[in-house]
Design a protein around this motif. Structure first.
Motif, PDB file in Angstrom:
ATOM      1  N   ASP A 158       0.760  -1.125  -0.224  1.00 48.85           N
ATOM      2  CA  ASP A 158       0.044  -0.002   0.022  1.00 48.85           C
ATOM      3  C   ASP A 158       0.844   1.182  -0.037  1.00 48.85           C
ATOM      4  OD1 ASP A 158      -2.195  -1.478   0.019  1.00 48.85           O
ATOM      5  OD2 ASP A 158      -2.818  -1.225   1.929  1.00 48.85           O
ATOM      6  N   LEU A 159       1.989   1.286   0.881  1.00 52.80           N
ATOM      7  CA  LEU A 159       2.684   2.326   0.729  1.00 52.80           C
ATOM      8  C   LEU A 159       3.611   2.570  -0.570  1.00 52.80           C
ATOM      9  CD1 LEU A 159       4.399   4.641   2.314  1.00 52.80           C
ATOM     10  CD2 LEU A 159       5.876   3.009   3.208  1.00 52.80           C
ATOM     11  N   LEU A 160       3.797   1.525  -1.210  1.00 55.01           N
ATOM     12  CA  LEU A 160       4.379   1.568  -2.633  1.00 55.01           C
ATOM     13  C   LEU A 160       3.443   2.195  -3.611  1.00 55.01           C
ATOM     14  CD1 LEU A 160       6.714  -1.540  -2.633  1.00 55.01           C
ATOM     15  CD2 LEU A 160       7.373   0.580  -2.823  1.00 55.01           C
ATOM     16  N   GLU A 161       2.121   1.648  -3.489  1.00 58.23           N
ATOM     17  CA  GLU A 161       1.241   2.248  -4.524  1.00 58.23           C
ATOM     18  C   GLU A 161       0.991   3.875  -4.111  1.00 58.23           C
ATOM     19  OE1 GLU A 161      -2.497   0.038  -4.604  1.00 58.23           O
ATOM     20  OE2 GLU A 161      -1.765  -1.932  -4.665  1.00 58.23           O
ATOM     21  N   THR A 162       0.943   4.217  -2.968  1.00 62.04           N
ATOM     22  CA  THR A 162       0.864   5.542  -2.533  1.00 62.04           C
ATOM     23  C   THR A 162       1.904   6.274  -3.166  1.00 62.04           C
ATOM     24  OG1 THR A 162      -0.455   5.226  -0.465  1.00 62.04           O
ATOM     25  CG2 THR A 162       0.687   7.157  -0.693  1.00 62.04           C
ATOM     26  N   LEU A 163       3.080   6.012  -3.034  1.00 62.81           N
ATOM     27  CA  LEU A 163       4.385   6.518  -3.611  1.00 62.81           C
ATOM     28  C   LEU A 163       4.254   6.696  -5.136  1.00 62.81           C
ATOM     29  CD1 LEU A 163       6.972   5.055  -0.992  1.00 62.81           C
ATOM     30  CD2 LEU A 163       6.192   7.420  -1.193  1.00 62.81           C
ATOM     31  N   TYR A 164       3.841   5.628  -5.634  1.00 68.79           N
ATOM     32  CA  TYR A 164       3.985   5.505  -7.186  1.00 68.79           C
ATOM     33  C   TYR A 164       2.916   6.529  -7.639  1.00 68.79           C
ATOM     34  CZ  TYR A 164       2.875   3.656 -11.633  1.00 68.79           C
ATOM     35  OH  TYR A 164       2.463   3.521 -13.016  1.00 68.79           O
ATOM     36  N   CYS A 165       1.952   6.720  -6.727  1.00 69.04           N
ATOM     37  CA  CYS A 165       0.940   7.650  -7.213  1.00 69.04           C
ATOM     38  C   CYS A 165       0.918   9.273  -7.222  1.00 69.04           C
ATOM     39  CB  CYS A 165      -0.456   7.456  -6.780  1.00 69.04           C
ATOM     40  SG  CYS A 165      -1.340   5.786  -7.051  1.00 69.04           S
ATOM     41  N   LEU A 166       2.075   9.360  -6.231  1.00 71.05           N
ATOM     42  CA  LEU A 166       2.575  10.762  -5.907  1.00 71.05           C
ATOM     43  C   LEU A 166       3.365  11.530  -6.899  1.00 71.05           C
ATOM     44  CD1 LEU A 166       3.368  10.465  -2.024  1.00 71.05           C
ATOM     45  CD2 LEU A 166       1.284  11.436  -3.027  1.00 71.05           C
ATOM     46  N   CYS A 167       3.404  12.775  -6.835  1.00 75.33           N
ATOM     47  CA  CYS A 167       4.251  13.465  -7.784  1.00 75.33           C
ATOM     48  C   CYS A 167       5.750  13.756  -6.677  1.00 75.33           C
ATOM     49  CB  CYS A 167       3.707  14.761  -8.140  1.00 75.33           C
ATOM     50  SG  CYS A 167       4.988  15.946  -8.996  1.00 75.33           S
ATOM     51  N   PHE A 168       6.747  13.195  -7.267  1.00 73.09           N
ATOM     52  CA  PHE A 168       7.819  13.189  -6.586  1.00 73.09           C
ATOM     53  C   PHE A 168       8.671  14.674  -6.869  1.00 73.09           C
ATOM     54  CE2 PHE A 168       7.704   8.534  -7.220  1.00 73.09           C
ATOM     55  CZ  PHE A 168       8.220   8.191  -6.079  1.00 73.09           C
ATOM     56  N   LYS A 169       7.865  15.521  -7.496  1.00 68.61           N
ATOM     57  CA  LYS A 169       8.657  16.856  -7.270  1.00 68.61           C
ATOM     58  C   LYS A 169       8.304  17.508  -6.203  1.00 68.61           C
ATOM     59  CE  LYS A 169       8.512  17.836 -12.331  1.00 68.61           C
ATOM     60  NZ  LYS A 169       7.981  18.202 -13.508  1.00 68.61           N
ATOM     61  N   GLN A 170       7.295  16.993  -5.568  1.00 71.06           N
ATOM     62  CA  GLN A 170       6.748  17.542  -4.078  1.00 71.06           C
ATOM     63  C   GLN A 170       7.493  16.740  -3.040  1.00 71.06           C
ATOM     64  OE1 GLN A 170       2.438  16.693  -4.403  1.00 71.06           O
ATOM     65  NE2 GLN A 170       2.046  18.366  -5.760  1.00 71.06           N
ATOM     66  N   ALA A 171       8.442  15.787  -3.103  1.00 69.35           N
ATOM     67  CA  ALA A 171       8.667  15.032  -1.951  1.00 69.35           C
ATOM     68  C   ALA A 171      10.117  15.785  -1.583  1.00 69.35           C
ATOM     69  CB  ALA A 171       9.038  13.662  -2.502  1.00 69.35           C
ATOM     70  N   ASP A 172      10.385  15.609  -0.285  1.00 65.69           N
ATOM     71  CA  ASP A 172      11.473  15.976   0.132  1.00 65.69           C
ATOM     72  C   ASP A 172      12.746  15.063   0.084  1.00 65.69           C
ATOM     73  OD1 ASP A 172      13.887  17.348   1.840  1.00 65.69           O
ATOM     74  OD2 ASP A 172      12.057  18.401   3.162  1.00 65.69           O
ATOM     75  N   VAL A 173      13.856  15.344  -0.232  1.00 70.19           N
ATOM     76  CA  VAL A 173      14.802  14.494  -0.407  1.00 70.19           C
ATOM     77  C   VAL A 173      14.951  13.718   1.168  1.00 70.19           C
ATOM     78  CG1 VAL A 173      17.286  13.755  -0.646  1.00 70.19           C
ATOM     79  CG2 VAL A 173      16.105  15.507  -2.151  1.00 70.19           C
ATOM     80  N   LYS A 174      15.038  14.336   2.355  1.00 67.33           N
ATOM     81  CA  LYS A 174      15.192  13.836   3.539  1.00 67.33           C
ATOM     82  C   LYS A 174      14.081  12.766   4.046  1.00 67.33           C
ATOM     83  CE  LYS A 174      12.608  17.056   6.118  1.00 67.33           C
ATOM     84  NZ  LYS A 174      12.711  18.257   7.231  1.00 67.33           N
ATOM     85  N   ASP A 175      13.125  12.715   3.283  1.00 69.11           N
ATOM     86  CA  ASP A 175      11.912  11.522   3.554  1.00 69.11           C
ATOM     87  C   ASP A 175      12.459  10.261   2.924  1.00 69.11           C
ATOM     88  OD1 ASP A 175      10.360  13.411   4.913  1.00 69.11           O
ATOM     89  OD2 ASP A 175       9.375  14.033   2.901  1.00 69.11           O
ATOM     90  N   ILE A 176      13.176  10.170   1.818  1.00 65.98           N
ATOM     91  CA  ILE A 176      13.551   9.045   1.264  1.00 65.98           C
ATOM     92  C   ILE A 176      13.982   7.834   2.005  1.00 65.98           C
ATOM     93  CG2 ILE A 176      14.708   7.695  -0.537  1.00 65.98           C
ATOM     94  CD1 ILE A 176      14.491  10.380  -2.090  1.00 65.98           C
TER      95      ILE A 176
END
Length: 92
Positions: free
Chosen positions: A48-66
């Motif tokens: 489920d977490l992977l599916e959520t990440l797949y659907c998100l726009c990674f431009k909005q993600a913070d590198v420290k969250d990875i």
């Protein structure tokens, strides 16, 4: 080919433990159904977490969250695999 190796003790430490004195363990005497349900719960959460990440726009993600995301996925999948391994050994 994998050979059957009986468990040394009733409680088997999870491989995801970070310390020498494990706090989280698997009860090898638990029913196979309970072990499989626990494994499925963890693997479903990771999926489920992977599916959520797949659907998100990674431009909005913070590198420290990875690293946090990777750590959560590792813990869920490793614990699920450990549970499956115990359930599989009960078949033999």
């Amino acid at each position: 080919m994998n050979t059957f190796e009986p468990f040394e003790s009733r409680y088997r430490p999870l491989k995801s433990n970070y310390c020498d004195n494990p706090v989280l363990v698997i009860d090898t005497d638990a029913t196979q159904s309970d072990l499989l349900n626990a494994a499925e719960q963890r693997m479903r959460a990771a999926t489920d977490l992977l599916e959520t990440l797949y659907c998100l726009c990674f431009k909005q993600a913070d590198v420290k969250d990875i690293p946090n995301i990777i750590n959560a996925l590792y813990l869920l999948m490793q614990d699920g695999c450990d549970l499956l391994e115990v359930a599989k050994q009960q078949i033999k």
